[in-house]
Design a protein around this motif. Structure first.
Motif, short mmCIF file in Angstrom:
data_model
loop_
_atom_site.label_atom_id
_atom_site.label_comp_id
_atom_site.label_asym_id
_atom_site.label_seq_id
_atom_site.Cartn_x
_atom_site.Cartn_y
_atom_site.Cartn_z
N ALA A 125 4.75 -4.55 3.33
CA ALA A 125 3.45 -4.47 2.65
C ALA A 125 2.64 -3.29 3.15
O ALA A 125 1.87 -2.70 2.39
CB ALA A 125 2.68 -5.78 2.89
N ALA A 126 2.80 -2.94 4.44
CA ALA A 126 2.05 -1.82 5.00
C ALA A 126 2.38 -0.52 4.27
O ALA A 126 1.49 0.29 3.95
CB ALA A 126 2.34 -1.68 6.49
N THR A 127 3.65 -0.33 3.99
CA THR A 127 4.06 0.89 3.27
C THR A 127 3.48 0.91 1.86
O THR A 127 2.94 1.93 1.41
CB THR A 127 5.59 0.96 3.20
N THR A 128 3.57 -0.22 1.18
CA THR A 128 3.05 -0.30 -0.19
C THR A 128 1.54 -0.09 -0.21
O THR A 128 1.00 0.65 -1.06
CB THR A 128 3.38 -1.67 -0.79
N LEU A 129 0.84 -0.73 0.74
CA LEU A 129 -0.62 -0.61 0.80
C LEU A 129 -1.03 0.83 1.10
O LEU A 129 -1.94 1.37 0.46
CB LEU A 129 -1.18 -1.56 1.86
N ALA A 130 -0.38 1.45 2.06
CA ALA A 130 -0.74 2.82 2.44
C ALA A 130 -0.56 3.77 1.25
O ALA A 130 -1.41 4.64 0.99
CB ALA A 130 0.12 3.28 3.62
N GLU A 131 0.54 3.63 0.51
CA GLU A 131 0.78 4.52 -0.63
C GLU A 131 -0.26 4.30 -1.72
O GLU A 131 -0.78 5.27 -2.30
CB GLU A 131 2.19 4.25 -1.18
N ALA A 132 -0.59 3.03 -2.00
CA ALA A 132 -1.54 2.74 -3.07
C ALA A 132 -2.93 3.22 -2.72
O ALA A 132 -3.65 3.80 -3.56
CB ALA A 132 -1.55 1.23 -3.35
N VAL A 133 -3.35 3.01 -1.47
CA VAL A 133 -4.69 3.44 -1.06
C VAL A 133 -4.78 4.97 -1.02
O VAL A 133 -5.79 5.55 -1.42
CB VAL A 133 -5.05 2.84 0.32
N THR A 134 -3.74 5.61 -0.54
CA THR A 134 -3.73 7.09 -0.52
C THR A 134 -3.88 7.64 -1.93
O THR A 134 -4.60 8.63 -2.16
CB THR A 134 -2.43 7.59 0.12
N LYS A 135 -3.23 7.00 -2.89
CA LYS A 135 -3.35 7.43 -4.29
C LYS A 135 -4.78 7.25 -4.78
O LYS A 135 -5.32 8.12 -5.49
CB LYS A 135 -2.38 6.62 -5.15
N GLU A 136 -5.41 6.14 -4.41
CA GLU A 136 -6.80 5.92 -4.80
C GLU A 136 -7.73 6.95 -4.15
O GLU A 136 -8.68 7.42 -4.77
CB GLU A 136 -7.24 4.51 -4.39
N LEU A 137 -7.46 7.31 -2.90
CA LEU A 137 -8.32 8.27 -2.20
C LEU A 137 -8.32 9.62 -2.91
O LEU A 137 -9.34 10.33 -2.92
CB LEU A 137 -7.86 8.43 -0.74
N ALA A 138 -7.20 10.00 -3.49
CA ALA A 138 -7.13 11.27 -4.19
C ALA A 138 -8.11 11.31 -5.34
O ALA A 138 -8.67 12.38 -5.67
CB ALA A 138 -5.71 11.51 -4.69
N ALA A 139 -8.33 10.17 -5.98
CA ALA A 139 -9.27 10.11 -7.10
C ALA A 139 -10.70 9.92 -6.64
O ALA A 139 -11.62 9.97 -7.45
CB ALA A 139 -8.87 8.97 -8.03
N LEU A 140 -10.91 9.70 -5.35
CA LEU A 140 -12.25 9.47 -4.80
C LEU A 140 -12.71 10.67 -3.97
O LEU A 140 -13.36 10.51 -2.93
CB LEU A 140 -12.26 8.19 -3.95
N LEU A 158 -3.84 7.41 4.01
CA LEU A 158 -4.00 6.22 4.87
C LEU A 158 -2.64 5.83 5.42
O LEU A 158 -1.64 5.85 4.71
CB LEU A 158 -4.58 5.06 4.05
N HIS A 159 -2.63 5.48 6.70
CA HIS A 159 -1.40 5.03 7.36
C HIS A 159 -1.66 3.63 7.93
O HIS A 159 -2.66 3.40 8.61
CB HIS A 159 -1.01 5.98 8.48
N VAL A 160 -0.75 2.72 7.63
CA VAL A 160 -0.86 1.34 8.14
C VAL A 160 0.32 1.11 9.08
O VAL A 160 1.48 1.18 8.66
CB VAL A 160 -0.84 0.31 7.00
N THR A 161 0.02 0.89 10.35
CA THR A 161 1.09 0.68 11.34
C THR A 161 1.13 -0.80 11.74
O THR A 161 0.09 -1.43 11.93
CB THR A 161 0.86 1.53 12.60
N VAL A 162 2.34 -1.31 11.85
CA VAL A 162 2.56 -2.70 12.28
C VAL A 162 3.42 -2.66 13.53
O VAL A 162 4.60 -2.30 13.48
CB VAL A 162 3.25 -3.52 11.16
N THR A 163 2.82 -3.00 14.66
CA THR A 163 3.53 -2.97 15.94
C THR A 163 3.92 -4.39 16.34
O THR A 163 3.10 -5.31 16.26
CB THR A 163 2.63 -2.38 17.04
N ARG A 164 5.16 -4.55 16.75
CA ARG A 164 5.63 -5.87 17.18
C ARG A 164 5.30 -6.07 18.66
O ARG A 164 5.63 -5.24 19.50
CB ARG A 164 7.13 -6.01 16.93
N GLU A 165 4.67 -7.22 18.95
CA GLU A 165 4.25 -7.54 20.31
C GLU A 165 5.28 -8.45 20.98
O GLU A 165 6.15 -9.04 20.34
CB GLU A 165 2.88 -8.24 20.29
N GLU A 166 5.15 -8.57 22.32
CA GLU A 166 6.06 -9.41 23.09
C GLU A 166 5.61 -10.87 23.15
O GLU A 166 6.36 -11.75 23.55
CB GLU A 166 6.19 -8.87 24.53
N THR A 167 4.37 -11.12 22.78
CA THR A 167 3.83 -12.48 22.84
C THR A 167 3.33 -12.91 21.47
O THR A 167 2.96 -12.08 20.64
CB THR A 167 2.68 -12.58 23.86
#
Length: 386
Positions: free
Chosen positions: A198-213, A220-229
């Motif tokens: 979803a992060a990849t899809t969201l980042a691409e869609a928002v970046t496209k919207e920013l171009a029109a704004l 926009l970059h959405v990073t998802v980091t996996r934690e140990e806990t």
């Protein structure tokens, strides 16, 4: 903890054995103390009871007997012979009759008490002392009261059953905990995979919207980091980063964007996710800062699209954005030199056209500005209807 429970079970069994060996009865410690006091002073009690019994009612019942009951009975008989001569004497006759009754009851009570003393005389004072000492030892060890001792013994069965099955229960709980933890990690791993997609899809869609704004070079970059806990939200740290232009290092939104850019990023985000997660009300403060022309119109279109599912409140100085509004409110500050006040007026019809003309070029009475304002309203309303 297992060792502590084992020690508790051992101590509880020893306590139960001690208490059952004595088998105390509730209130027995008080009764034994009273018995010891009577046995220790039994001779004095017996002599006093005999003297009191003789004083109340002697064995011989002759007329000249001097015991209290006989004397009162003699007085009662004498008074009964004359009470009829004076109605006022009846109360005294009643008092004498009551005294006779009370003395008879007291005499019977003393006789019964003497009998009980004879019965207790058969008890061993030494045995009574030993019994009280045993109960006192129990209260000192398991008390502080005899009731506490008895309660401990009565409640021991349930507690011992719990302690005896503790190891098995802990093993069961450990297995359940391990299973639950494995299931949680499995679910967290699935959520992580879906978040990364979803992060990849969201980042691409928002970046496209920013171009029109008016942010054509931003991404926009959405990073998802996996934690140990694990936490209540899974095992991820999610970050939103903005790259202001190609080749720039993506930075957290709070560091890499101005106030206006932040508003536009938020608008782009909300436009993208509004279809799946609508919010009741949005407030945008000068989301169009630093833009104009076609970009301002595009911002207006995005706000209008968002307003189809939510309430959108926008503070703007651009006619291109204000023209999309369903309700156009004009805020004016005024002061008399001492107090500053603000007023809000809803603009409709020609008033709104003049305000849009003023926002377009500052000439609200200019024919060309008014014409431009009307065209803008017609254009934006046709967009909204579509």
């Amino acid at each position: 903890q297992t060792e502590a429970r084992s020690r508790e079970a051992t101590d509880l069994r020893a306590a139960v054995e001690d208490i059952e060996a004595v088998s105390p009865i509730a209130g027995e410690d008080v009764t034994l103390s009273e018995t010891i006091s009577r046995l220790t002073n039994s001779e004095e009690l017996r002599q006093a009871a005999l003297m009191a019994s003789q004083a109340l009612s002697a064995d011989d019942s002759g007329y000249d007997t001097k015991d209290a009951l006989s004397l009162v009975d003699q007085a009662l008989k004498s008074w009964e012979r004359v009470v009829g001569f004076d109605p006022g004497a009846e109360s005294l006759r009643s008092a004498l009759a009551e005294a006779s009754y009370q003395l008879s009851e007291a005499s019977l009570g003393i006789s019964s008490y003497l009998s009980s003393l004879e019965g207790e005389g058969e008890m061993s004072l030494e045995h009574t002392h030993e019994r009280l000492a045993a109960i006192t030892a129990l209260t000192r060890r398991y008390g502080p009261t005899l009731e506490d001792v008895i309660s401990l013994c009565e409640g021991s069965s349930a507690r011992l059953l719990e302690l005896d099955t503790d190891t098995e229960r802990l093993d069961t709980l450990d297995a359940e905990l391990t299973h639950a933890r494995d299931e949680a990690w499995e679910a967290a791993s699935l959520v992580s995979s879906r978040r990364e997609s979803a992060a990849t899809t969201l980042a691409e869609a928002v970046t496209k919207e920013l171009a029109a704004l008016a942010m054509p070079n931003a991404s926009l970059h959405v990073t998802v980091t996996r934690e140990e806990t694990l936490s209540a939200h899974g095992a991820n740290q999610v970050s939103l980063l903005l790259a202001a232009h190609p080749g720039a290092e993506p930075l957290p939104l709070g560091k890499g964007a101005s106030g206006g850019e932040l508003s536009r990023v938020m608008l782009a985000l909300e436009v993208v996710i509004a279809a799946t997660d609508p919010v009741p009300t949005f407030v945008f403060d000068e989301v169009d800062a630093g833009v104009g022309g076609a970009s301002a119109l595009e911002i207006g279109r995005r706000l209008d699209a968002l307003a189809q599912t939510s309430q959108v409140i926008v503070v703007t100085h651009l006619a291109q954005v204000a023209a999309f509004a369903n309700n156009h409110l004009h805020v004016v500050k005024d002061t008399d030199g001492q107090v500053t006040t603000s007023s809000v007026t809803r603009l409709e019809g020609e008033e709104r056209v003049r305000e849009l003309a003023r926002m377009l070029g500052g000439m609200e009475d200019s024919h060309s500005a008014l014409t431009h304002a009307k065209e803008l309203l017609e254009q934006t309303h046709s967009v909204s209807r579509r």
